[in-house]
Design a protein around this motif. Structure first.
Motif, mmCIF file in Angstrom:
data_model
loop_
_atom_site.group_PDB
_atom_site.id
_atom_site.type_symbol
_atom_site.label_atom_id
_atom_site.label_comp_id
_atom_site.label_asym_id
_atom_site.label_seq_id
_atom_site.Cartn_x
_atom_site.Cartn_y
_atom_site.Cartn_z
ATOM 1 N N LEU A 1 1.158 -1.336 0.162
ATOM 2 C CA LEU A 1 0.298 0.207 -0.449
ATOM 3 C C LEU A 1 1.116 1.005 -0.472
ATOM 4 C CD1 LEU A 1 -2.961 -1.250 2.305
ATOM 5 C CD2 LEU A 1 -2.334 -1.381 -0.001
ATOM 6 N N ARG B 1 -2.723 -8.053 -5.856
ATOM 7 C CA ARG B 1 -3.352 -8.080 -4.445
ATOM 8 C C ARG B 1 -4.806 -9.144 -4.744
ATOM 9 N NH1 ARG B 1 -1.351 -3.685 -2.770
ATOM 10 N NH2 ARG B 1 -2.941 -1.856 -3.646
ATOM 11 N N GLN C 1 -13.274 -0.655 7.272
ATOM 12 C CA GLN C 1 -13.749 -0.491 5.797
ATOM 13 C C GLN C 1 -14.351 -0.642 4.620
ATOM 14 O OE1 GLN C 1 -12.227 2.307 5.421
ATOM 15 N NE2 GLN C 1 -10.161 2.829 6.372
ATOM 16 N N LEU D 1 -17.765 -0.487 2.298
ATOM 17 C CA LEU D 1 -18.027 0.459 1.406
ATOM 18 C C LEU D 1 -19.769 0.926 1.685
ATOM 19 C CD1 LEU D 1 -16.944 0.130 -2.274
ATOM 20 C CD2 LEU D 1 -15.744 1.489 0.182
ATOM 21 N N ASP E 1 -5.016 -5.317 10.782
ATOM 22 C CA ASP E 1 -4.077 -4.689 11.537
ATOM 23 C C ASP E 1 -5.813 -4.638 12.901
ATOM 24 O OD1 ASP E 1 -2.827 -2.202 11.542
ATOM 25 O OD2 ASP E 1 -4.706 -0.741 11.088
ATOM 26 N N ALA F 1 -13.746 4.962 -0.073
ATOM 27 C CA ALA F 1 -14.194 3.998 -0.975
ATOM 28 C C ALA F 1 -13.299 3.478 -2.050
ATOM 29 C CB ALA F 1 -15.250 4.175 -1.481
ATOM 30 N N VAL G 1 -10.222 2.136 -0.137
ATOM 31 C CA VAL G 1 -10.525 0.707 -0.022
ATOM 32 C C VAL G 1 -10.352 -0.448 -1.445
ATOM 33 C CG1 VAL G 1 -12.639 -1.065 0.571
ATOM 34 C CG2 VAL G 1 -11.628 1.320 2.047
ATOM 35 N N THR H 1 -7.128 -1.564 -2.515
ATOM 36 C CA THR H 1 -6.816 -2.104 -1.299
ATOM 37 C C THR H 1 -6.656 -3.584 -1.765
ATOM 38 O OG1 THR H 1 -6.850 -0.563 0.746
ATOM 39 C CG2 THR H 1 -5.996 -2.520 1.151
ATOM 40 N N VAL I 1 -6.131 8.799 -4.844
ATOM 41 C CA VAL I 1 -5.871 8.945 -2.955
ATOM 42 C C VAL I 1 -4.292 7.670 -3.081
ATOM 43 C CG1 VAL I 1 -7.481 7.121 -2.754
ATOM 44 C CG2 VAL I 1 -7.363 8.967 -1.400
ATOM 45 N N VAL J 1 -3.614 4.633 -0.823
ATOM 46 C CA VAL J 1 -4.171 3.833 -0.382
ATOM 47 C C VAL J 1 -3.532 3.688 1.415
ATOM 48 C CG1 VAL J 1 -4.586 1.432 -1.294
ATOM 49 C CG2 VAL J 1 -2.582 2.697 -2.443
ATOM 50 N N MET J 2 -2.658 4.407 1.768
ATOM 51 C CA MET J 2 -2.232 3.756 2.732
ATOM 52 C C MET J 2 -3.770 4.561 3.582
ATOM 53 S SD MET J 2 0.028 2.430 4.190
ATOM 54 C CE MET J 2 0.619 3.207 5.758
ATOM 55 N N ARG J 3 -4.577 5.351 2.989
ATOM 56 C CA ARG J 3 -5.587 5.547 3.853
ATOM 57 C C ARG J 3 -6.137 5.200 4.889
ATOM 58 N NH1 ARG J 3 -8.745 10.989 3.042
ATOM 59 N NH2 ARG J 3 -10.973 10.478 3.516
ATOM 60 N N VAL J 4 -6.019 3.931 4.391
ATOM 61 C CA VAL J 4 -6.972 2.607 4.823
ATOM 62 C C VAL J 4 -6.450 2.200 6.387
ATOM 63 C CG1 VAL J 4 -8.361 1.692 2.995
ATOM 64 C CG2 VAL J 4 -5.799 0.694 3.630
ATOM 65 N N LEU J 5 -4.927 2.808 6.029
ATOM 66 C CA LEU J 5 -4.460 2.254 7.745
ATOM 67 C C LEU J 5 -4.342 4.350 8.194
ATOM 68 C CD1 LEU J 5 -1.865 0.341 6.680
ATOM 69 C CD2 LEU J 5 -3.808 -0.632 7.765
ATOM 70 N N GLN J 6 -4.323 4.063 7.470
ATOM 71 C CA GLN J 6 -3.353 6.135 8.694
ATOM 72 C C GLN J 6 -5.055 7.030 8.188
ATOM 73 O OE1 GLN J 6 0.424 5.495 8.349
ATOM 74 N NE2 GLN J 6 0.644 4.669 9.827
ATOM 75 N N TYR K 1 -3.320 9.916 5.905
ATOM 76 C CA TYR K 1 -2.478 9.691 4.360
ATOM 77 C C TYR K 1 -3.705 10.492 3.593
ATOM 78 C CZ TYR K 1 2.079 7.550 4.340
ATOM 79 O OH TYR K 1 2.928 6.928 5.215
#
Lengths: 235, 834
Positions: free
Chosen positions: A69, A96, A108, A110, A179, B290, B293, B296, B379, B381-386, B389
């Motif tokens: 990512l 992936r 996460q 939608l 996570d 979205a 996600v 990801t 956007v 992709v790290m946004r899903v974790l943090q 971003y």
């Protein structure tokens, strides 16, 4: 999704994920800040690895880099035999698709889609056949078949995470990233979710990279790595 | 993912978006834009064509070709080839003699069948002037006459009139002749005959002063084609007149009506565009999570962008269909309302309005949505974790540029004027910039002076400085449009209607002989008729300019016919010490008013401009065989809409006082025209009284109808304005829900939050209202001054309504639109933001 990366899984034997000399620096207000210092990591097929450590130790950053990512400042990551630094963002996404599952702390899902549609997503993205049936089956496995038409906002946190787990496993992933999967849940629900996740993983033989600060959760993994000061050590 | 897969996937998301209300404001803005563009398009199309058709009545055709010589055959042939209907008339002065051997100078009009092609004559018999007679063409051997001739020669139904070498039976009384107004100064009474009788009557010999006119009518495109052909091939042979260059009063009324309608639709599109821009931006921001996600889970950037673009396209398609249907019905209702106003069937609408409506929606969404969608696709992709971003590269300049181009294109589609569109877009960008800039400072100012009571609200503004400024600019733009519509529209329309003064004359009397002036003046006084003056009128031909013959001044000097025509053209001049009442000097100086002025001309600005005459040039006119030369001492602007007696050329008394003149006057009567003027013809032989009330009434109704149409069209503008406000309010909704949840969790009461929300919107509304009033005043001034050429007055209500209305309106709208802020349980709001 038909492309060259599809064939890598069958050709690949050895670790599903390898990180070598991973370094991550970001420019902060007081100059360059190094979050990860030359980390090495290897995940074998079917192996469950927990990365534990205090908040802010860089666990999520490492997870992001391992999952493709984000990119490391230095070092390399090989996922299913492919060097991620040789792939652009779209190629990493394709790699992936259908082979890597995710479970996030904040679910996460939608918001516009139903539980069933959310679970179908990875299958649709990899053009897998029978997406609808397989998604229903996956929902049945997490015990939410009767909520398939509900939207995330109509569900409790535990239910949302179960949908997320159904989504993570629906494509029989080789590799699963999680996570803080119980971070937003009460402890009773957290246990149920963990049980579910581990039993599905064992059933499907997926390798798991789990980031958590919960020692009990980490203890259920095959091995534990401790993250501190941007470095990894066996715990 | 295959394309069909992607399509299904997008369709499903679209269905959900719709149910979830995600796209509600965007859909609303799009529907309003499409409905308004379509309705205005249909409406302008139909009403515009109907109004042109009415104006065509004044010419009795859509297009005229007139010449002092017989018309070249090629014209009629080309007209027929182009599919136009044609008719002809030939006008010339002549003398009729009645059975008592009394003679009278008349204006003969020999017509062919089909005349008039547009509009209709009103005919009666002479013995029953109240009962309409059937309409056709004068039968050979018969003539039709007007009231004036009937009175002068005391004619009755069936009487015989000798005209040239032939006797004619008088069979009809002409009560109204649609194209009579075109030649108000054709003073003699009318005799209308069949063109087939011309030869037998031997009326037209060589050198006779006849005007030959070919009347043409047909579809707009056919008429335009013919008009172009005439201008290209026959410019030197004939004078071409179309609806547009017909009567100056009607032309201005038509032009203004179209300007108003065009402006209304441009403003509507601009406002809807702003709402679309806000809503698309909001949609894209919402899609960032979205998108992350999806990426990801393995979606490529292209797939995410396609997914978003497909959803937007779907909404454009749905909104376009709904908008076009609404637009169609809206114009249908309007047309139904107006059909009784127009004494004719409205032309059927064309196919372009819905196409332009849908195109507007696509271009607006593409223009405003392209970049946000691309960004959402990119956007991190790290946004899903943090969450910190963002990965959104926010190039304000590129967004603005693309938005400006899109705005330019949609405005251009409405106005079809490159320059005007550029000005409008530049104006809007400048205005938004000023709104944003001043808004930022005013918010700071309010922050520093706000008391404890408003601390929570002002803190809200402060926290959302960026989005507050965006909202402020959007509110100000919306309020400004509403102010312009609510107040300025009325002001401008009223000023326009005031253009025809209530005391505008409806009777012209011409051909008063010098020895009749005094007697006629007394006669008018005895009938209690007020006149502004009785003006001398001298018939003259222009022979030279700066000593150069006007015959040789132009390029095609070899053209004998043209020389003849020019040489034959007569102008009506007048002389006066004082400047005419309806006009002002725009260049040079008016001469001394004490009678000491040297010979000099005062020329109407446009007339001079067309011929390239300037102050200081000398002009020579030939009057009754005498050449009179004098310099041009000034140029005048003439207010043709005053309906006063106006002249292209006015001379100082020293120039023309010795020349033979007849006199002319105009005045307003409220009584019946025939009764009032019945004895005049016999008492003052030769004078001619003309009823122009009918023409004035026509211009007036045209204006009334146009303003009515404009008012309806502005309804859409109001809706678009409200849509902008909604979109602006919505843009901060989710942020507000989160904040209020937090505040409530911390112990703020329901009321405290309600007050804070209302006060925050009220403050924003008041500031926006103030800025809007300022700009509305500037825009109104500019519109009055440069576009409509009407007087401008500052309206204090603009400011009061702007500020108070802004505060009240926006706080109500804001409260209603964000009531979810209060109804969403804090736990739900907080859980969703986790």
């Amino acid at each position: 999704m038909t492309n060259s990366t599809q064939s890598t899984e069958s050709e690949h034997s050895g670790p599903v994920l390898t990180g070598a000399g991973i370094e991550k620096s970001i420019s902060g207000p007081s100059g360059l800040l190094t979050i990860l210092h030359a980390l090495d990591i290897e995940i074998q097929p079917g192996e469950a690895t927990a990365i534990v450590g205090p908040s802010g130790s860089g666990k999520s950053t490492l997870l992001g880099i391992l999952a493709g990512l984000d990119t490391p400042t230095n070092g390399s990551v090989h996922m299913l035999g492919q060097n991620l630094s040789e792939l652009d963002e779209d190629e990493r996404a394709r790699l992936r698709a259908g082979k890597v599952g995710f479970v996030f702390q904040s679910f996460q899902l939608l918001p516009g889609l139903t539980a069933h549609e959310n679970v179908m997503l990875p299958l649709e993205l990899s053009n897998a056949p029978d997406a609808s049936e397989r998604a229903m089956h996956s929902l049945e496995q997490v015990g939410l078949a009767d909520r398939s038409t509900h939207q995330p906002l109509q569900m409790s946190g535990g239910e949302q995470q179960r949908v997320a787990i159904a989504r993570a496993f629906v494509a029989n992933p080789v590799l699963l990233f999680a996570d803080e999967p119980t971070g937003n849940l009460d402890s009773a629900t957290g246990y149920k979710i963990t049980d579910l996740m581990f039993s599905l993983r064992e059933k499907l033989g997926s390798a798991l990279v789990l980031v958590t600060h919960d020692d009990k959760l980490a203890a259920r993994c095959d091995r534990r790595l401790l993250m501190g000061d941007g470095k990894l050590a066996a715990a | 993912m295959t394309l069909s897969h992607q399509f299904r996937f997008a369709a499903r998301a679209f269905k959900r978006d719709f149910k979830a209300g995600e796209l509600r404001v965007l859909a609303l803005a799009l529907i309003i834009a499409v409905a308004s563009v379509t309705a205005v398009g249909f409406f302008t199309d139909r009403i515009g064509r109907a109004m042109e058709r009415q104006a065509a009545d004044v010419l009795a055709a859509d297009l005229l070709a007139t010449s002092g010589l017989a018309l070249p055959e090629a014209i009629a042939e080309t007209a027929k080839e182009n599919g136009l209907s044609i008719a002809e008339h030939t006008r010339f002065p002549s003398v009729v003699i009645n059975q008592l051997d009394e003679s009278q100078l008349v204006a003969v009009k020999a017509v062919t069948s089909g005349y008039p092609l547009r509009g209709a004559l009103k005919l009666t018999t002479l013995d029953a002037p109240a009962e309409p007679a059937p309409l056709d063409t004068p039968a050979p051997g018969t003539v039709w006459i007007d009231t004036q001739l009937k009175n002068i020669l005391a004619l009755e139904q069936g009487d015989t009139l000798t005209l040239g070498a032939k006797d004619f039976n008088v069979t009809r009384l002409i009560q109204f002749e649609p194209d009579r107004g075109e030649n108000v100064f054709e003073i003699a009474p009318r005799v209308m005959m069949n063109a087939d009788d011309l030869q037998a009557s031997e009326l037209l010999g060589p050198g006779s002063r006849a005007r030959f006119t070919l009347l043409m009518s047909g579809e707009v495109a056919q008429v335009d084609r013919m008009n172009d052909w005439l201008k290209e091939n026959m410019a030197s042979e004939v004078r071409v007149q179309s609806v547009r260059d017909g009567s100056p009063q009607l032309k201005r009324a038509l032009d203004r009506a179209q300007q108003f309608l065009g402006l209304a639709s441009v403003v509507t599109v601009l406002l809807a565009g702003a709402a679309i821009a806000l809503a698309v931006r909001q949609f894209s921001l919402h899609q960032a999570d979205a998108s992350a996600v999806l990426r990801t889970l393995g979606a490529t950037r292209g797939e995410v962008i396609t997914w978003l673009a497909l959803r937007l396209s779907m909404i454009v398609v749905v909104a376009s269909v709904v908008g076009i249907i609404i637009g169609w019905f809206a114009q249908l209702i309007l047309a139904q309302l107006l059909v009784t106003w127009f004494s004719m069937e409205l032309p059927t609408p064309g196919v372009w309005p819905p196409i332009i409506g849908a195109l507007t929606a696509f271009i607006a969404v593409a223009g405003f949505g392209l970049l946000p969608v691309l960004r959402a696709g990119r956007v991190a992709v790290m946004r899903v974790l943090q969450r910190d971003y963002t990965g959104l590269d926010t190039s304000v300049w590129v967004t603005t540029l693309i938005g400006m181009i899109a705005t330019y294109v949609v405005v251009l589609m409405q106005s079809r004027d490159w320059m005007l569109s550029a000005i409008v877009v530049a104006g809007v960008v400048l205005m938004l910039g000023v709104f944003a800039l001043f808004g930022r400072y005013i918010i700071k100012l309010v922050r520093s002076i706000a008391g404890a009571r408003f601390r929570l609200s002002v803190a809200g503004l402060q926290r959302r400085a960026g989005s507050s400024v965006v909202q402020l600019a959007a509110f100000a733009m919306g309020i400004m449009a509403l102010l312009l519509i609510a107040i300025v529209r009325v002001d401008v329309l009223e000023a326009w209607e005031r253009d025809i003064p209530a005391d505008a004359p409806n009777v012209f009397v011409v051909n008063i002989q010098p020895d009749q002036v005094e007697g006629f003046d007394q006669r008018l006084q005895s009938q209690d008729i007020d006149v502004a003056g009785i003006f001398p009128m001298v018939r003259a031909r222009l022979v030279s300019h700066n000593g150069v013959s006007t015959l040789s001044e132009n390029e095609s000097t070899n053209n004998n016919e043209r020389q003849q025509r020019r040489a034959r053209r007569e102008y009506n001049l007048t002389y006066s010490d004082e400047p005419p009442p309806a006009g002002e000097v725009v260049a040079g100086q008016w001469w001394a008013t004490d009678g000491s002025a040297e010979p000099a001309w005062s020329i109407e600005e446009e007339w001079a401009g067309q011929r390239g005459y300037k102050v200081g040039d000398t002009l020579t006119f030939k009057i009754a065989g005498v050449e009179v030369t004098a310099p041009i001492s000034n140029l005048r602007k003439v207010d043709w809409e005053s309906f006063q007696v106006n002249f292209f050329v006015v001379a100082s008394p020293a120039t023309l006082a010795q020349m033979p003149a007849t006199f002319v006057t105009s005045f307003k009567i409220d009584s019946d025209f025939s009764t009032t003027t019945s004895g005049w013809a016999r008492e003052f032989p030769g004078i001619a009284a003309l009823d122009i009330g009918a023409i004035m009434a026509r211009v007036k109704t045209l204006m009334d109808r146009a303003s009515l149409a404009v008012e309806y069209v502005f309804l859409f503008t109001v809706l678009a304005g409200i849509c902008v406000l909604l979109a602006a309010v919505q843009s901060s909704q989710s942020e507000r829900i989160r904040e209020s949840a937090l505040l409530r969790a911390l112990g703020a009461s329901h009321n405290q939050i309600k007050h804070a929300v209302v006060a925050e919107f009220a403050i924003l509304g008041a500031i926006a209202g103030f800025l809007a009033a300022f700009f509305a005043t500037v825009v109104a001034w500019a519109l009055s001054r440069f576009v409509f050429e009407l007087p401008f007055e500052i309206n204090i209500w603009l400011w009061i309504i702007g500020v108070v209305g802004g505060a009240v309106g926006i706080s109500i709208a804001g409260f209603l639109a964000t009531r979810r802020v209060l109804t969403t349980p804090p736990v739900v709001a907080l859980r969703n933001t986790a």
